[in-house]
Design an enzyme around this catalytic site. Structure first.
Site, PDB file in Angstrom:
ATOM      1  CD1 TRP A  81      -2.102  -2.115   0.264  1.00  0.00           C
ATOM      2  CD2 TRP A  81      -3.016  -1.312   2.150  1.00  0.00           C
ATOM      3  NE1 TRP A  81      -3.162  -2.919   0.594  1.00  0.00           N
ATOM      4  CE2 TRP A  81      -3.740  -2.462   1.741  1.00  0.00           C
ATOM      5  CE3 TRP A  81      -3.411  -0.645   3.312  1.00  0.00           C
ATOM      6  CZ2 TRP A  81      -4.839  -2.943   2.464  1.00  0.00           C
ATOM      7  CZ3 TRP A  81      -4.496  -1.126   4.032  1.00  0.00           C
ATOM      8  CH2 TRP A  81      -5.202  -2.264   3.602  1.00  0.00           C
ATOM      9  CD  GLU A 114       8.058   3.231  -4.422  1.00  0.00           C
ATOM     10  OE1 GLU A 114       7.517   3.080  -3.307  1.00  0.00           O
ATOM     11  OE2 GLU A 114       7.476   2.993  -5.498  1.00  0.00           O
ATOM     12  CB  SER A 162       2.435  -1.382 -14.247  1.00  0.00           C
ATOM     13  OG  SER A 162       2.971  -0.110 -13.924  1.00  0.00           O
TER      14      SER A 162
HETATM   15  P1  PGA Z   1       2.883  -0.719  -8.920  1.00  0.00           P
HETATM   16  O1  PGA Z   1       3.957  -0.881  -7.736  1.00  0.00           O
HETATM   17  O2  PGA Z   1       2.043  -1.961  -8.904  1.00  0.00           O
HETATM   18  O3  PGA Z   1       2.108   0.503  -8.546  1.00  0.00           O
HETATM   19  O4  PGA Z   1       3.654  -0.563 -10.174  1.00  0.00           O
HETATM   20  C1  PGA Z   1       4.573  -2.119  -7.466  1.00  0.00           C
HETATM   21  C2  PGA Z   1       5.507  -1.947  -6.295  1.00  0.00           C
HETATM   22  O5  PGA Z   1       6.111  -0.880  -6.165  1.00  0.00           O
HETATM   23  O6  PGA Z   1       5.662  -2.867  -5.453  1.00  0.00           O
END
Ligand code: PGA
Length: 252
Positions: A10, A97, A213
């Site tokens: 999330w 990230e 995605s």
């Molecule tokens: P996303 O993110 O499905 O929004 O591309 C995947 C993730 O960062 O784990």
């Protein structure tokens, strides 16, 4: 036979009230699904509420990060033991990230993975190349280094409790998914690396998720590839219908 695992990351979304509402919608949306392990990874602040709501269900709870030390002067940080106390069974480690924005290295991710395992948590260790790295033909080298570094010295026991998530950075939150062939090729590479690290039976048992995605419309095809054992879902996990659609796509 590996049981597919679909986890919802999330990220920094959902207040406690919003988290409770999403879980209340998810439970009926996932009714009747079997043969897939489903894990929800809300932000730290919603772990207790989501854990309480999931109590007695088959849905698992995971965190998105943790500190490698057990306790001490680490203002703002949270330990593996604290996550266990809240009912977490999983923790996402080394998400791109965290690697990019918070400068996490393979060495740090490895330290966290060891601490997670020692505390009884199952790490979901993320790896994946950037667009520049892919275009420079470095995907294999980058993923090889990340797998080797992040999963070093976990031992066969530790690896068996670990999930690897292949998340090409250029596919995260961009709407641009890896093709099934691109994803399968890297998943197969990761399984070969696991084989070199710990032998065939471990490599065959470890689950490797795809992330980036993933949506209900592409989930089934991706997860039907021989080495893709589920998904790590960001954006599409924030809405019950799309997350449940992806989970259903994982049913063999
Ligand atoms: P996303 O993110 O499905 O929004 O591309 C995947 C993730 O960062 O784990």
């Amino acid at each position: 036979m590996r049981k597919p695992i679909v986890a919802g990351n999330w990220k920094m979304n959902k207040t406690v009230a919003e988290a409770r509402a999403l879980v209340a919608e998810l439970q009926p949306a996932l009714a009747g699904v079997s043969g897939v392990e489903v894990v929800l990874c809300p932000p730290f602040t919603a772990l207790a509420a989501v854990g309480a709501a999931l109590h007695g269900t088959d849905l698992g709870l995971g965190a998105q990060n943790m500190h490698a030390e057990k306790s001490g002067a680490y203002t703002g940080e949270i330990s593996a033991g604290m996550l266990r106390e809240l009912g977490c069974s999983y923790v996402i480690l080394g998400h791109s990230e965290r690697r990019t924005l918070f400068h996490e290295t393979d060495e740090l991710v490895n330290k966290k993975a060891k601490a997670a395992l020692a505390a009884g948590l199952r790490p979901i260790v993320c790896v994946g190349e950037t667009l520049a790295e892919r275009e420079a033909g470095q995907t294999e080298a980058v993923v090889t280094a990340q797998v080797g570094g992040s999963l070093a010295h976990l031992g066969a026991e530790g690896l068996l409790r670990t999930v690897v998530a292949y998340e090409p950075v250029w596919a995260i939150g961009t709407g641009r998914t890896a093709t099934t062939a691109q994803a399968q090729a890297v998943h197969a590479l990761i399984r070969r690396l696991l084989l070199n690290m710990a032998g065939g039976s471990v490599a065959e048992a470890v689950r490797i998720q795809y992330g980036g995605s993933m949506k209900p419309g592409n989930a089934r095809e991706l997860m039907s590839q021989p080495d893709i054992d589920g998904g790590l879902i960001g954006g599409a996990s924030l809405e019950a219908g799309s997350f449940a659609g992806i989970v259903r796509g994982a049913v063999k």
